[in-house]
Design a protein around this motif. Structure first.
Motif, PDB file in Angstrom:
ATOM      1  N   VAL A   1      -1.646  14.884   8.476  1.00 57.88           N
ATOM      2  CA  VAL A   1      -2.532  14.800   7.311  1.00 57.88           C
ATOM      3  C   VAL A   1      -2.822  13.338   6.986  1.00 57.88           C
ATOM      4  O   VAL A   1      -3.977  12.954   6.716  1.00 57.88           O
ATOM      5  CB  VAL A   1      -1.893  15.509   6.099  1.00 57.88           C
ATOM      6  N   PHE A   2      -1.775  12.503   7.026  1.00 63.58           N
ATOM      7  CA  PHE A   2      -1.956  11.074   6.769  1.00 63.58           C
ATOM      8  C   PHE A   2      -2.895  10.444   7.797  1.00 63.58           C
ATOM      9  O   PHE A   2      -3.830   9.709   7.445  1.00 63.58           O
ATOM     10  CB  PHE A   2      -0.587  10.377   6.792  1.00 63.58           C
ATOM     11  N   ILE A   3      -2.656  10.734   9.083  1.00 64.05           N
ATOM     12  CA  ILE A   3      -3.473  10.149  10.153  1.00 64.05           C
ATOM     13  C   ILE A   3      -4.919  10.626  10.044  1.00 64.05           C
ATOM     14  O   ILE A   3      -5.866   9.852  10.230  1.00 64.05           O
ATOM     15  CB  ILE A   3      -2.876  10.510  11.530  1.00 64.05           C
ATOM     16  N   PHE A   4      -5.100  11.907   9.728  1.00 66.03           N
ATOM     17  CA  PHE A   4      -6.450  12.458   9.593  1.00 66.03           C
ATOM     18  C   PHE A   4      -7.205  11.770   8.459  1.00 66.03           C
ATOM     19  O   PHE A   4      -8.365  11.364   8.632  1.00 66.03           O
ATOM     20  CB  PHE A   4      -6.360  13.960   9.351  1.00 66.03           C
ATOM     21  N   LEU A   5      -6.563  11.640   7.308  1.00 64.83           N
ATOM     22  CA  LEU A   5      -7.220  10.994   6.172  1.00 64.83           C
ATOM     23  C   LEU A   5      -7.510   9.529   6.475  1.00 64.83           C
ATOM     24  O   LEU A   5      -8.581   9.015   6.145  1.00 64.83           O
ATOM     25  CB  LEU A   5      -6.353  11.120   4.924  1.00 64.83           C
TER      26      LEU A   5
ATOM     27  N   PHE B   1     -10.564  -2.337   6.873  1.00 60.67           N
ATOM     28  CA  PHE B   1      -9.304  -2.023   6.210  1.00 60.67           C
ATOM     29  C   PHE B   1      -8.284  -1.481   7.209  1.00 60.67           C
ATOM     30  O   PHE B   1      -8.631  -0.840   8.192  1.00 60.67           O
ATOM     31  CB  PHE B   1      -9.540  -1.008   5.092  1.00 60.67           C
ATOM     32  N   GLY B   2      -7.005  -1.707   6.902  1.00 60.72           N
ATOM     33  CA  GLY B   2      -5.921  -1.204   7.745  1.00 60.72           C
ATOM     34  C   GLY B   2      -5.434   0.139   7.226  1.00 60.72           C
ATOM     35  O   GLY B   2      -6.166   1.123   7.211  1.00 60.72           O
ATOM     36  N   GLU B   3      -4.177   0.160   6.764  1.00 62.35           N
ATOM     37  CA  GLU B   3      -3.633   1.404   6.226  1.00 62.35           C
ATOM     38  C   GLU B   3      -4.346   1.821   4.945  1.00 62.35           C
ATOM     39  O   GLU B   3      -4.283   2.974   4.541  1.00 62.35           O
ATOM     40  CB  GLU B   3      -2.132   1.238   5.961  1.00 62.35           C
ATOM     41  N   GLY B   4      -5.029   0.862   4.306  1.00 62.58           N
ATOM     42  CA  GLY B   4      -5.786   1.183   3.102  1.00 62.58           C
ATOM     43  C   GLY B   4      -6.913   2.168   3.342  1.00 62.58           C
ATOM     44  O   GLY B   4      -7.486   2.711   2.389  1.00 62.58           O
ATOM     45  N   ARG B   5      -7.241   2.425   4.609  1.00 60.59           N
ATOM     46  CA  ARG B   5      -8.272   3.433   4.916  1.00 60.59           C
ATOM     47  C   ARG B   5      -7.876   4.816   4.407  1.00 60.59           C
ATOM     48  O   ARG B   5      -8.736   5.696   4.232  1.00 60.59           O
ATOM     49  CB  ARG B   5      -8.503   3.493   6.427  1.00 60.59           C
ATOM     50  N   LEU B   6      -6.577   5.017   4.176  1.00 60.57           N
ATOM     51  CA  LEU B   6      -6.104   6.301   3.649  1.00 60.57           C
ATOM     52  C   LEU B   6      -6.811   6.637   2.339  1.00 60.57           C
ATOM     53  O   LEU B   6      -7.183   7.800   2.111  1.00 60.57           O
ATOM     54  CB  LEU B   6      -4.589   6.237   3.435  1.00 60.57           C
TER      55      LEU B   6
ATOM     56  N   PHE C   1      -9.758   5.732   1.276  1.00 60.20           N
ATOM     57  CA  PHE C   1     -11.136   6.154   1.520  1.00 60.20           C
ATOM     58  C   PHE C   1     -11.152   7.614   1.997  1.00 60.20           C
ATOM     59  O   PHE C   1     -12.061   8.380   1.650  1.00 60.20           O
ATOM     60  CB  PHE C   1     -11.782   5.254   2.567  1.00 60.20           C
ATOM     61  N   GLY C   2     -10.148   7.981   2.794  1.00 59.07           N
ATOM     62  CA  GLY C   2     -10.042   9.371   3.229  1.00 59.07           C
ATOM     63  C   GLY C   2      -9.817  10.310   2.066  1.00 59.07           C
ATOM     64  O   GLY C   2     -10.400  11.403   2.007  1.00 59.07           O
ATOM     65  N   LEU C   3      -8.974   9.897   1.114  1.00 56.21           N
ATOM     66  CA  LEU C   3      -8.739  10.725  -0.068  1.00 56.21           C
ATOM     67  C   LEU C   3     -10.018  10.893  -0.884  1.00 56.21           C
ATOM     68  O   LEU C   3     -10.284  11.973  -1.429  1.00 56.21           O
ATOM     69  CB  LEU C   3      -7.642  10.089  -0.928  1.00 56.21           C
ATOM     70  N   LEU C   4     -10.816   9.826  -0.979  1.00 59.31           N
ATOM     71  CA  LEU C   4     -12.091   9.924  -1.697  1.00 59.31           C
ATOM     72  C   LEU C   4     -13.075  10.844  -0.982  1.00 59.31           C
ATOM     73  O   LEU C   4     -13.941  11.464  -1.610  1.00 59.31           O
ATOM     74  CB  LEU C   4     -12.708   8.525  -1.848  1.00 59.31           C
TER      75      LEU C   4
ATOM     76  N   LEU D   1       0.834  -1.208   0.000  1.00 56.85           N
ATOM     77  CA  LEU D   1       0.000   0.000   0.000  1.00 56.85           C
ATOM     78  C   LEU D   1       0.867   1.256   0.000  1.00 56.85           C
ATOM     79  O   LEU D   1       0.491   2.277  -0.579  1.00 56.85           O
ATOM     80  CB  LEU D   1      -0.909  -0.012   1.230  1.00 56.85           C
ATOM     81  N   ALA D   2       2.029   1.183   0.659  1.00 56.22           N
ATOM     82  CA  ALA D   2       2.946   2.320   0.648  1.00 56.22           C
ATOM     83  C   ALA D   2       3.432   2.614  -0.769  1.00 56.22           C
ATOM     84  O   ALA D   2       3.611   3.780  -1.155  1.00 56.22           O
ATOM     85  CB  ALA D   2       4.133   2.043   1.572  1.00 56.22           C
ATOM     86  N   SER D   3       3.640   1.552  -1.564  1.00 58.27           N
ATOM     87  CA  SER D   3       4.052   1.744  -2.961  1.00 58.27           C
ATOM     88  C   SER D   3       2.961   2.454  -3.756  1.00 58.27           C
ATOM     89  O   SER D   3       3.242   3.358  -4.557  1.00 58.27           O
ATOM     90  CB  SER D   3       4.372   0.391  -3.600  1.00 58.27           C
TER      91      SER D   3
END
Length: 497
Positions: free
Chosen positions: A403-407, A415-420, A422-425, A38-40
């Motif tokens: 910003v990352f944690i908020f999103l 979902f784990g880190e993939g929740r990021l 959904f935050g962007l959406l 996911l980081a990639s």
């Protein structure tokens, strides 16, 4: 039409994306490419965003003028579309959200980490101590006398937990608070924006990973969210002071009481109070002068003309200070047990042991730091031993992570880190929701965002987590829901045409 502002925004976003990519490279190194994850994917998104923003800085004025005209039309539509969205599906979603949250918590509570060396253990230990000392009534007396010296966990949740300082019961108590906050907030939003917006808000909360995980533990966040829900709904009911003929005494006193209870629950509520103070003081400034011309739609211009005629673009200082006096006086009365204890024992009414950690490079026992000297001495030592570049680097790096944690905090289970992602959406809907809200509450929300991000960006070397930003979650999801409804109304209107 001036295109300098969108170019500056594009440049800022390009810089932010580049810094985020650099941070990921430092953390992952070659593994970012060699081991896809996911980081990639996030790194690829940062590269694409940076390139697009660089192009945005270089394109012709013709492109930006066209984009700004279209954006202005959309802004006019969303800001004028203020009718409540009531639909039978909204009531269904409201009811369904309670069921979903209940089912999620039944499965999530048994999976919570054990209370060993964490906040759950600290709260349970303090609750046991209070129970042995005589319970909540005795705790109030000990606070006024200065004999209760715990300066990390605030006393209100500890007092309630002292009735049954048991791990399993504590988790269920937090889940009850979470359900209560969900019920109060989603129904309040339904009453203000329409039941469709309230129903979507309820659903988003009921599946939100950060919300469910924190309200399923024996910690204070569940109780805090109840007070935040009531506070935000009260803020929405507060009339615009520029147009109100008199000070809304009862609402201001109620806000002071609620924010006092929030601070008795968790020390980070101090940022809520500071945000409210800044918000009221901001009424002394005519903010319409600072709005770029391309953002001024017909509604804004008409409002400016009306305010110019009635001299209500700002609020008299007498009204501002009177409102603040009511707010702070009611807060002081409610929070007096802890204010008095802090002043008597630690010399500062708003003292918290974790304040010492603001001047450390890594976590240390805050109670041991208290014994080493005053908070002022710790601050002077930190400034003497760190350069300006180190201080700036700490804050900038922290802001990227916030910003990352908020999103990420906006994303759903499981979902784990993939929740990021959904935050962007959710970000476009958040922006549309802010545009669609004419109430000055959106200014308060932006003030809270800035305060929380700046404060916990600096706190990053000590601890980082979604629990610090939880007070922002409720209004954020409400604005996201409002944005989704407004987009739906826009699409339906386009289809009808």
């Amino acid at each position: 039409m001036n295109t300098l502002f969108p170019r500056l925004v594009s440049g800022a976003l390009a810089g932010l994306s580049s810094l985020a990519l650099w941070e990921m490279i430092q953390l992952k190194g070659a593994a970012l490419i060699q081991q896809p994850s996911l980081a990639s994917v996030a790194g690829i998104c940062c590269v694409i965003a940076a390139l697009l923003c660089i192009v945005g800085c270089l394109v012709s004025d013709r492109f930006w003028i066209k984009v700004l005209h279209q954006g202005q039309s959309l802004q006019t539509f969303f800001s004028q579309l203020a009718n409540p969205a009531n639909h039978w599906s909204g009531s269904l979603l409201l009811s369904f959200s309670m069921i979903v949250y209940f089912v999620v918590m039944i499965n999530l509570i048994p999976q919570q980490p054990t209370p060993q060396g964490n906040d759950q253990a600290a709260f349970l230990s303090q609750a046991q101590t209070v129970q042995e000392a005589g319970g909540p009534v005795a705790l109030v007396r000990l606070l006024f006398q200065g004999d209760y010296r715990e300066a990390n966990q605030h006393p209100l949740y500890v007092a309630v937990l002292s009735y049954f300082p048991d791990y399993e019961t504590g988790k269920r108590l937090s889940a009850i608070f979470g359900l209560l906050a969900l019920l109060i907030f989603s129904m309040g939003i339904a009453g203000y924006y329409g039941n469709l917006t309230g129903g979507i808000t309820g659903i988003l909360l009921s599946v939100n990973a950060a919300y469910c995980q924190l309200t399923g533990r024996a910690v204070c966040e569940g109780m805090l969210l109840v007070f935040v829900a009531v506070l935000w709904l009260t803020v929405l009911r507060l009339p615009d002071l520029r147009q109100s003929p008199k000070i809304p005494y009862r609402l201001l006193i109620g806000m002071g009481i609620v924010v006092g209870l929030a601070w008795l629950t968790k020390g980070t509520a101090l940022l809520l109070i500071l945000g409210l103070v800044i918000w009221f003081c901001s009424y002394a400034v005519n903010w319409h002068r600072f709005i770029p011309s391309f953002l001024r739609n017909a509604t804004t211009v008409a409002a400016e003309s009306e305010m110019a005629l009635t001299n209500t673009s700002t609020v008299p200082l007498k009204t501002i200070f009177g409102s603040l006096a009511l707010l702070l006086a009611s807060f002081t009365v409610i929070a007096s047990p802890l204010l008095v204890r802090n002043a008597r024992v630690y010399g500062s009414p708003t003292f918290n042991a974790n304040s010492y950690l603001l001047f450390q490079d890594e976590f240390s026992d805050p109670h041991a730091l208290i014994e080493q000297g005053s908070l002022g001495a710790a601050a002077r030592t930190y400034l003497q031993t760190h350069s300006v570049s180190e201080i700036i680097n700490r804050e900038v790096k922290g802001l990227l992570w916030q910003v990352f944690i908020f999103l990420r905090s906006l994303g759903p289970l499981p979902f784990g880190e993939g929740r990021l992602f959904f935050g962007l959406l959710a970000v476009p809907f958040l922006i549309i929701g802010l545009i669609a809200e004419p109430h000055p509450a959106r200014r308060l929300y932006c003030i809270w965002i800035i305060l929380f991000w700046l404060a916990f960006a600096w706190y990053l070397p000590i601890a980082a987590g979604e629990r610090f930003l939880m007070p922002l979650l409720l209004p954020t999801l409400a604005f996201v829901s409002l944005g989704m409804v407004r987009v739906g109304q826009f699409l339906l209107q386009r289809r009808a045409v």
